[in-house]
Each structure stands twice: as structure tokens, then as C-alpha cells.
Motif scaffolding. Structure first.
Motif, PDB file in Angstrom:
ATOM      1  N   LEU A 189     -60.258 -58.784  10.410  1.00  0.00           N
ATOM      2  CA  LEU A 189     -61.421 -60.129  10.526  1.00  0.00           C
ATOM      3  C   LEU A 189     -62.285 -59.969  11.516  1.00  0.00           C
ATOM      4  CD1 LEU A 189     -58.012 -61.231  10.668  1.00  0.00           C
ATOM      5  CD2 LEU A 189     -59.018 -63.253  11.618  1.00  0.00           C
ATOM      6  N   GLN A 190     -63.148 -59.859  10.390  1.00  0.00           N
ATOM      7  CA  GLN A 190     -65.302 -59.502  10.472  1.00  0.00           C
ATOM      8  C   GLN A 190     -65.966 -60.192  10.085  1.00  0.00           C
ATOM      9  OE1 GLN A 190     -66.404 -55.644   9.186  1.00  0.00           O
ATOM     10  NE2 GLN A 190     -66.479 -55.087  11.091  1.00  0.00           N
ATOM     11  N   GLY A 191     -67.001 -61.131  11.138  1.00  0.00           N
ATOM     12  CA  GLY A 191     -68.414 -61.806  10.584  1.00  0.00           C
ATOM     13  C   GLY A 191     -69.209 -62.122  11.281  1.00  0.00           C
ATOM     14  N   PHE A 236     -68.186 -61.058  15.030  1.00  0.00           N
ATOM     15  CA  PHE A 236     -67.004 -60.909  16.081  1.00  0.00           C
ATOM     16  C   PHE A 236     -66.281 -59.750  14.681  1.00  0.00           C
ATOM     17  CE2 PHE A 236     -64.111 -63.342  13.122  1.00  0.00           C
ATOM     18  CZ  PHE A 236     -63.479 -63.354  13.647  1.00  0.00           C
ATOM     19  N   THR A 237     -65.617 -58.821  15.335  1.00  0.00           N
ATOM     20  CA  THR A 237     -64.671 -57.968  14.745  1.00  0.00           C
ATOM     21  C   THR A 237     -63.472 -57.750  15.054  1.00  0.00           C
ATOM     22  OG1 THR A 237     -66.550 -57.108  13.712  1.00  0.00           O
ATOM     23  CG2 THR A 237     -64.724 -55.436  13.948  1.00  0.00           C
ATOM     24  N   GLU A 238     -62.519 -58.174  14.612  1.00  0.00           N
ATOM     25  CA  GLU A 238     -60.868 -58.201  15.037  1.00  0.00           C
ATOM     26  C   GLU A 238     -59.529 -57.176  14.159  1.00  0.00           C
ATOM     27  OE1 GLU A 238     -60.269 -58.327  18.155  1.00  0.00           O
ATOM     28  OE2 GLU A 238     -61.599 -59.748  18.595  1.00  0.00           O
ATOM     29  N   LEU A 239     -59.238 -56.649  14.611  1.00  0.00           N
ATOM     30  CA  LEU A 239     -57.671 -55.979  13.516  1.00  0.00           C
ATOM     31  C   LEU A 239     -56.526 -56.007  14.003  1.00  0.00           C
ATOM     32  CD1 LEU A 239     -57.566 -53.749  11.507  1.00  0.00           C
ATOM     33  CD2 LEU A 239     -57.219 -52.050  13.391  1.00  0.00           C
ATOM     34  N   THR A 240     -55.372 -56.728  13.399  1.00  0.00           N
ATOM     35  CA  THR A 240     -54.397 -56.046  13.550  1.00  0.00           C
ATOM     36  C   THR A 240     -53.319 -56.412  12.354  1.00  0.00           C
ATOM     37  OG1 THR A 240     -52.789 -58.279  14.117  1.00  0.00           O
ATOM     38  CG2 THR A 240     -54.061 -59.571  12.631  1.00  0.00           C
ATOM     39  N   ILE A 241     -52.394 -55.698  12.997  1.00  0.00           N
ATOM     40  CA  ILE A 241     -51.324 -55.075  12.534  1.00  0.00           C
ATOM     41  C   ILE A 241     -50.137 -55.896  12.707  1.00  0.00           C
ATOM     42  CG2 ILE A 241     -52.136 -52.867  12.020  1.00  0.00           C
ATOM     43  CD1 ILE A 241     -49.719 -52.066  14.683  1.00  0.00           C
ATOM     44  N   SER A 242     -49.615 -57.412  13.498  1.00  0.00           N
ATOM     45  CA  SER A 242     -48.719 -57.797  14.003  1.00  0.00           C
ATOM     46  C   SER A 242     -48.842 -59.208  13.595  1.00  0.00           C
ATOM     47  CB  SER A 242     -48.330 -57.234  15.531  1.00  0.00           C
ATOM     48  OG  SER A 242     -49.338 -57.901  16.547  1.00  0.00           O
ATOM     49  N   ALA A 249     -57.296 -65.691  13.932  1.00  0.00           N
ATOM     50  CA  ALA A 249     -58.105 -65.986  14.595  1.00  0.00           C
ATOM     51  C   ALA A 249     -58.057 -67.089  15.653  1.00  0.00           C
ATOM     52  CB  ALA A 249     -58.507 -66.838  13.397  1.00  0.00           C
ATOM     53  N   ARG A 250     -57.362 -67.667  15.155  1.00  0.00           N
ATOM     54  CA  ARG A 250     -56.450 -68.903  16.776  1.00  0.00           C
ATOM     55  C   ARG A 250     -57.147 -68.291  18.173  1.00  0.00           C
ATOM     56  NH1 ARG A 250     -52.815 -71.019  14.280  1.00  0.00           N
ATOM     57  NH2 ARG A 250     -51.579 -70.095  15.601  1.00  0.00           N
ATOM     58  N   ALA A 251     -55.887 -66.991  18.046  1.00  0.00           N
ATOM     59  CA  ALA A 251     -56.042 -66.374  19.140  1.00  0.00           C
ATOM     60  C   ALA A 251     -57.057 -65.844  19.564  1.00  0.00           C
ATOM     61  CB  ALA A 251     -55.220 -65.487  19.291  1.00  0.00           C
ATOM     62  N   SER A 252     -58.159 -65.486  19.075  1.00  0.00           N
ATOM     63  CA  SER A 252     -59.595 -64.853  18.836  1.00  0.00           C
ATOM     64  C   SER A 252     -60.888 -65.985  19.595  1.00  0.00           C
ATOM     65  CB  SER A 252     -60.451 -63.942  17.973  1.00  0.00           C
ATOM     66  OG  SER A 252     -59.603 -63.017  17.623  1.00  0.00           O
ATOM     67  N   ALA A 253     -60.112 -67.117  19.034  1.00  0.00           N
ATOM     68  CA  ALA A 253     -61.574 -68.295  19.126  1.00  0.00           C
ATOM     69  C   ALA A 253     -60.970 -69.015  20.302  1.00  0.00           C
ATOM     70  CB  ALA A 253     -61.189 -69.153  18.363  1.00  0.00           C
ATOM     71  N   TYR A 294     -59.555 -56.138  24.716  1.00  0.00           N
ATOM     72  CA  TYR A 294     -58.034 -55.992  24.967  1.00  0.00           C
ATOM     73  C   TYR A 294     -56.938 -56.685  23.601  1.00  0.00           C
ATOM     74  CZ  TYR A 294     -54.662 -60.619  25.863  1.00  0.00           C
ATOM     75  OH  TYR A 294     -53.412 -61.558  26.062  1.00  0.00           O
ATOM     76  N   ASN A 295     -57.919 -56.799  22.713  1.00  0.00           N
ATOM     77  CA  ASN A 295     -56.778 -56.932  21.584  1.00  0.00           C
ATOM     78  C   ASN A 295     -56.308 -55.917  21.185  1.00  0.00           C
ATOM     79  OD1 ASN A 295     -56.648 -58.527  18.735  1.00  0.00           O
ATOM     80  ND2 ASN A 295     -57.865 -56.799  17.935  1.00  0.00           N
ATOM     81  N   GLN A 296     -57.242 -54.462  21.157  1.00  0.00           N
ATOM     82  CA  GLN A 296     -56.582 -53.087  21.231  1.00  0.00           C
ATOM     83  C   GLN A 296     -55.393 -52.783  21.152  1.00  0.00           C
ATOM     84  OE1 GLN A 296     -60.597 -50.603  21.517  1.00  0.00           O
ATOM     85  NE2 GLN A 296     -61.576 -51.170  19.564  1.00  0.00           N
ATOM     86  N   TRP A 297     -55.380 -53.518  23.084  1.00  0.00           N
ATOM     87  CA  TRP A 297     -54.589 -52.728  23.965  1.00  0.00           C
ATOM     88  C   TRP A 297     -53.497 -53.758  23.231  1.00  0.00           C
ATOM     89  CZ3 TRP A 297     -52.459 -55.941  27.790  1.00  0.00           C
ATOM     90  CH2 TRP A 297     -51.226 -55.669  28.566  1.00  0.00           C
ATOM     91  N   THR A 298     -53.267 -54.508  23.085  1.00  0.00           N
ATOM     92  CA  THR A 298     -52.316 -55.844  22.662  1.00  0.00           C
ATOM     93  C   THR A 298     -51.638 -55.831  21.539  1.00  0.00           C
ATOM     94  OG1 THR A 298     -53.497 -57.697  21.908  1.00  0.00           O
ATOM     95  CG2 THR A 298     -53.274 -57.766  23.853  1.00  0.00           C
ATOM     96  N   GLU A 299     -52.675 -55.547  20.362  1.00  0.00           N
ATOM     97  CA  GLU A 299     -52.034 -54.046  19.045  1.00  0.00           C
ATOM     98  C   GLU A 299     -51.009 -53.445  19.337  1.00  0.00           C
ATOM     99  OE1 GLU A 299     -52.202 -56.240  15.966  1.00  0.00           O
ATOM    100  OE2 GLU A 299     -52.149 -57.680  16.912  1.00  0.00           O
ATOM    101  N   GLU A 300     -51.723 -52.604  20.252  1.00  0.00           N
ATOM    102  CA  GLU A 300     -50.666 -50.630  20.160  1.00  0.00           C
ATOM    103  C   GLU A 300     -49.589 -51.196  20.514  1.00  0.00           C
ATOM    104  OE1 GLU A 300     -53.609 -49.130  22.713  1.00  0.00           O
ATOM    105  OE2 GLU A 300     -55.006 -47.963  21.237  1.00  0.00           O
ATOM    106  N   LYS A 301     -49.239 -52.379  21.337  1.00  0.00           N
ATOM    107  CA  LYS A 301     -47.854 -52.123  21.747  1.00  0.00           C
ATOM    108  C   LYS A 301     -47.007 -53.058  20.652  1.00  0.00           C
ATOM    109  CE  LYS A 301     -48.863 -54.649  25.497  1.00  0.00           C
ATOM    110  NZ  LYS A 301     -48.673 -55.342  26.952  1.00  0.00           N
TER     111      LYS A 301
END
Length: 427
Positions: A189-191, A236-242, A249-253, A294-301
Motif C-alpha cells: 500500500l503506497q500512496g 505512506f508506504t506499507e508492505l503486508t504479507i499477512s 489500510a485501517r491499521a495504518s490509518a 513497527y509495521n515491519q516488526w509485526t509483519e516479520e512475526k
């Protein structure tokens, strides 16, 4: 009524300032380059495009203006103190930062750096002589950091709203390399939005009318006021695999809302207690970086979600205006059966699709495991696989290298960030 006429007159003048400011066009150009690279990557990975360069650029600029007008109305009641040379200095800092990392195209970093620089200048004993040698230091010294922090806070509250309501549309499916070397699916999600702000600022001789309201910062508007155009960039730029794009988008907002509220409180405190200016400037940078980490850390787990399983093939995305979108197939669902044939591999998919060349019956599992029955006639010219983009398997030719990118990567003609899957070469 006289105040309203004065506001409209100053607004027209500020709009002219905006369109004469080259930094606004730099922001729009960045948007064009961003979507151009995104479409290039989509064509390479999926042999089709999921976004339109013209439509996405127009939509981004449009919502930037809508958000800028809303933020400007809110800032009318703040009473910020801003000068044109400070606006130029902030954009110069931003351009330098973008040369290092694209994600630094955010006012939070430039304002934070300017605030820290101002505090450091105040500690220099021989500042007067130094100011004569470097005239730019006077601009740094005059910058109203609490006002700038308020602008950053309001922009991130706006960014949270745009992310919540526009984030899903901006989602781009990706092929990524997982922890164990396998190719997995993900959603990026990148905008970015160019946001024109029109700030109510004090100015000698700017207006002979007083405002019918009191501003939060109590700016000295009695001697005159005007509207100053301030082209800003948010993104913003967010990457999710989960997670599904909507959930991400809701969590990032929510995190952006939290960031904006904390920074707004710090800005108000810094306005009344100058010793907090350094804390506010540091929070502008550190908290922003903290959101990303924080987003990177949560996604890694997390366990990868966009992978195939024994239940069927995972839908990574759907091509817009395709048959799959028409019958309601959604990202995150699983193709379980097609034409009564159970699907476990892409070979099964092609075999099942060939069982009936004129009609297709699908059994799809949603995230809750419930079965949905869908069907559609197949016509000549329909998109391959009905427009369904599947999660990758180990036969994927390319995957995305997720790494920090500097501005020159956007300006180069060669598509960067895409790697060849070496495991397919040995087959």
C-alpha cells in the motif's frame, strides 16, 4: 461579509502563488514517476496493468486538493506563523532527503531537521557573526517550529483519512522472497498526495479587517493578515504479507491518527513552553520512523497469508473491469473448484477451465472458509484466467526486491527492484 470577501481575494492571490511555485510541480512529477514505475512492475510480474497512469495521477491530485482545502480551513483557526523563505527552505531539505530515500518525501522529516537545527543554533555563542557569514541561518532562526509541527500533525491526520478511504485502491500485489527462500505473495500500500495548503499568516498591511474568531496560537493578525500558499507532500508506504489490503489500510490509518494527535499536543506545548521545541522536533522524526519500523516488526512475526494450500489456489488480486471482478471474486479468497474439478495447482486450473470453453462454474472459499458459488459465461477476448491474479509459486519468473529506493531509481529508465527467480533457470 467583508472578511469573507477579503479571504476570497487573498485565496485567489495564494492560488496564483501556488501555480507559480516550482515545488508543487515537482510533487506532481514525482506522482507521475511513481505510478509509471508501478505500472512497469505490474506488466513485468503479471503481464497486465492494474492501474492507469492518467486516472491515478488525476485522482491523486484531485484528492490532494480536497484534503488541502479541508486542512486549510482547519488551520484558519490555528493562527500559524510562516514566511515564504521558510517554505522554500523546507522544500530544499525535502529534495535533499528524497535523493537519499524516496520515503523521506514527507514534511515530518524536514520540519524535524529544521527544528533540531534551530535549537543547535541557539546554543552557538557567536551566532551574530555566523549569521552574517551564512544568511540562511537567519531563516532557520526565524522559523516558527510549533506552527510547523501543527501543520505536520494536521497533514498526518489528513493522511490517515486518505489512507483509510483510499488505501485499498492503492494496493499493489507483489511477488516476494520469504524467509526460507520460497516465493510468496504480498500487498504493498503506497500512496503520495501533493497537498496545497493556504495558511492564514500575519502580514503588515495585509488586511485592515480583524478576524471574527480567535486563533489557537493567538497570532498577531491585528496589524494585517494574508494567505500564504504552501505546497506540501504527504504519503505512506506499507508492505503486508499477512493481511488483506483493507485491514492493513485501517491499521495504518489508526497509527497515523495517533501520530497526528501526539504531535499536535507536542506542538501546542512547544508554543507555550519553548523548551519543548526540541522534543517536538525529535518526535516528528522518531515517531514517524517508529510507525514504519513497527509495521515491519509485526509483519516479520506473521505467517505468510498469500500462499497456495491443499484447499486450492490463493487469489492475490483481480484485474479491474475483468470477468473475475464482475462476478465478485476478491483478494484473499481461494479457488477451490472450477467446473466441478478440484484445484490444487495451476495445471489443474488450466485443465478445469478447458472442460467447458463457453461457461465457467467456480467454488470459492472466503477467508472464513465458507463456500461461495459463482458462474459466468466465457466470451472471446475475455482476460486470461478471467482476470484472476494468483499468488506466486516457485515457478514465478520474477519477484520484488523490497529495499529502500532513492530518487535516481525513479529517474532511471531501467526497471529497478525486480529480481529473477534463479530456481526457474535450473529447470
Amino acid at each position: 461579509m467583508d472578511v469573507l470577501i477579503q479571504l476570497l481575494d487573498r485565496l485567489l492571490h495564494a492560488v496564483g502563488q501556488l501555480f507559480a511555485n516550482p515545488f508543487y510541480y515537482i510533487g506532481v512529477l514525482f506522482i507521475v514517476l511513481h505510478y509509471r514505475k508501478q505500472i512497469q512492475m505490474e506488466r513485468k510480474l503479471f503481464h497486465t496493468r492494474l492501474h492507469s497512469l492518467l486516472n491515478e495521477t488525476w485522482r491523486t491530485v484531485f484528492w490532494g486538493w480536497i484534503g488541502g482545502v479541508c486542512a486549510s480551513v482547519l488551520l484558519l483557526f490555528v493562527g500559524v506563523n510562516m514566511q515564504f523563505d521558510v517554505v522554500i527552505l523546507l522544500w530544499v531539505i525535502t529534495v535533499i532527503l528524497v535523493l537519499l530515500r524516496v520515503r523521506f518525501l514527507c514534511l515530518a522529516y524536514a520540519v524535524g531537521i529544521l527544528g533540531v537545527a534551530q535549537v543547535i543554533l541557539l546554543w552557538i555563542p557567536d551566532l551574530a557573526n555566523l549569521r552574517e557569514t551564512v544568511p540562511m541561518l537567519e531563516t532557520v532562526e526565524r522559523a516558527d517550529i510549533p506552527s510547523l509541527l501543527v501543520i505536520v500533525a494536521v497533514l498526518h491526520l489528513l493522511e490517515g483519512m486518505l489512507t483509510q478511504f483510499q488505501g485499498v485502491r492503492m494496493a499493489t500485489p507483489l511477488f516476494l522472497e520469504g524467509k526460507r527462500g520460497q516465493i510468496i505473495g504480498g500487498q504493498q500500500l503506497q500512496g503520495f498526495w501533493p497537498v496545497p495548503l493556504f495558511l492564514l499568516v500575519p502580514m503588515t498591511g495585509g488586511s485592515d479587517l480583524s478576524l471574527p474568531w480567535v486563533t489557537l496560537f493567538g497570532a498577531n493578525l491585528a496589524s494585517g493578515w494574508t494567505l500564504l500558499a504552501f505546497p506540501a507532500m504527504i504519503g505512506f508506504t506499507e508492505l503486508t504479507i499477512s493481511k488483506l489490503p483493507r485491514k492493513q489500510a485501517r491499521a495504518s490509518a489508526n497509527l497515523l491518527y495517533l501520530y497526528g494527535i501526539i504531535l499536535l499536543a507536542a506542538a501546542v506545548a512547544a508554543h507555550f513552553w519553548s523548551v519543548i521545541v526540541l522534543l517536538g522536533a525529535l518526535l516528528s522524526i522518531v515517531l514517524h520512523e517508529g510507525l514504519i519500523r513497527y509495521n515491519q516488526w509485526t509483519e516479520e512475526k506473521q505467517v505468510p497469508f498469500y500462499v497456495h494450500s491443499s484447499r486450492g489456489l490463493m487469489v492475490l488480486s483481480v484485474v479491474p473491469k475483468s470477468p473475475a471482478q464482475e462476478i465478485g471474486i476478491q483478494t484473499g479468497e481461494i479457488l477451490h473448484k472450477i467446473n466441478g474439478h478440484k484445484i490444487r495447482t495451476k495445471a489443474d486450473l488450466h485443465l478445469a477451465m478447458g472442460l467447458n470453453s463457453a461457461f465457467c462454474r467456480l467454488e470459492v472459499l472466503n477467508k472464513e472458509g465458507e463456500v461461495r458459488f459463482l458462474q459466468r459465461a466465457i466470451y472471446n477476448g475475455d482476460h486470461h484466467q478471467l482476470g484472476i491474479i494468483l499468488a506466486p509459486d516457485q515457478d514465478a519468473l520474477y519477484f520484488t526486491e523490497h529495499r529502500p529506493v532513492h530518487l535516481f531509481s525513479y529517474l532511471r529508465g531501467k526497471l529497478t527492484g525486480l529480481l529473477t527467480n534463479d530456481s526457474t533457470k535450473s529447470m
